[in-house]
Write an enzyme that holds these catalytic residues in place. Structure first.
Site, PDB file in Angstrom:
ATOM      1  N   HIS A  40       3.199  10.522   0.003  1.00 45.54           N
ATOM      2  CA  HIS A  40       3.809   9.941   0.983  1.00 45.54           C
ATOM      3  C   HIS A  40       5.706  10.454   0.591  1.00 45.54           C
ATOM      4  CE1 HIS A  40       0.360   9.068   2.875  1.00 45.54           C
ATOM      5  NE2 HIS A  40      -0.010   8.097   2.468  1.00 45.54           N
ATOM      6  N   HIS A  69       0.432  -1.298  -0.317  1.00 41.74           N
ATOM      7  CA  HIS A  69      -0.045   0.316  -0.201  1.00 41.74           C
ATOM      8  C   HIS A  69       0.906   1.192  -0.197  1.00 41.74           C
ATOM      9  CE1 HIS A  69      -3.368   2.557   1.761  1.00 41.74           C
ATOM     10  NE2 HIS A  69      -3.047   3.125   0.169  1.00 41.74           N
ATOM     11  N   GLU A  72       1.356   7.610  -4.120  1.00 46.22           N
ATOM     12  CA  GLU A  72       1.982   7.629  -3.028  1.00 46.22           C
ATOM     13  C   GLU A  72       3.044   8.486  -3.166  1.00 46.22           C
ATOM     14  OE1 GLU A  72       1.069   5.388  -0.270  1.00 46.22           O
ATOM     15  OE2 GLU A  72      -1.241   5.037  -0.912  1.00 46.22           O
TER      16      GLU A  72
END
Length: 213
Positions: free
Chosen positions: A93, A35, A89
């Site tokens: 992040h 993930h 992502e």
């Protein structure tokens, strides 16, 4: 925003699909997928996000990793752009991890995710402890937490999702491990471990990814 550790989350494709109407699991995806690898903070409620809007994701920078990313960090939503999961992502992040040499650009960041997936492969960790995908067997969260701790020596965060469409059961959805900025395993935040979304008193289920397995 300061952060002091990484959360590395892996998800079970069947449970991802229980949450999303349009979903497709390619034949090449046979186990736990990544993930994300998230800079996290144990003082804030969550870590920093979206740290550099002027550094968008560029697929050309991760070309050598794409075959592995498709297999181990797959986008299971056919109604979204092929690279949209990696884009998301990275922007949310990855841009927050660029201060570390080991994750200082897209190639290193996604490469580190793949390395951690190989090293801390959840399918293997669970199999070693006798927890296997099954159409019928249910598992208890306490046993599963203890099994992961026996394998890794640290506490992980385990999440479930309720499959309201097909099985009407709680499904094992995500397992997150925590690592220092040097990528050494540490126990995850006790509060997060205890606040699992898995039921404490009834079993959850862990159905196989492809029926023929």
């Amino acid at each position: 925003k300061d952060w002091n550790y990484f959360t590395f989350a892996q998800q079970w494709p069947i449970a991802v699909c229980a949450e999303h109407k349009s979903c497709f699991i390619p034949d090449s995806v046979v186990g736990w997928g990544i993930h994300g690898l998230w800079p996290s903070s144990d003082t804030e409620s969550k870590g920093p996000e979206n740290c550099n809007g002027s550094w968008p994701f560029d697929i050309n920078n991760v070309m050598p990793l794409v075959p592995e990313l498709k297999k181990y960090w797959p986008n299971l939503y056919p109604d979204t752009k092929a690279n949209s999961f990696w884009e998301h992502e990275w922007s949310k992040h990855g841009t927050c991890a660029t201060s570390l040499p080991a994750t200082s650009n897209e190639l290193k960041y996604f490469g580190m995710g793949l390395k951690l997936h190989a090293k801390y492969n959840i399918s293997r960790i669970l199999v070693n402890q006798g927890i296997l995908p099954s159409k019928t067997a249910g598992y208890m969260i306490n046993e599963t937490e203890a099994a992961v701790k026996r394998e890794l020596g640290v506490d992980a965060v385990i999440e479930c999702v309720y499959d309201k469409e097909k099985t009407k059961k709680q499904l094992l959805y995500e397992i997150s491990i925590c690592l220092t900025k040097e990528f050494e395993l540490i126990s995850c935040n006790k509060k997060e471990v205890s606040e699992t979304t898995c039921p404490r008193k009834e079993p959850f289920f862990y159905p196989p990814v492809h029926d023929n397995n």
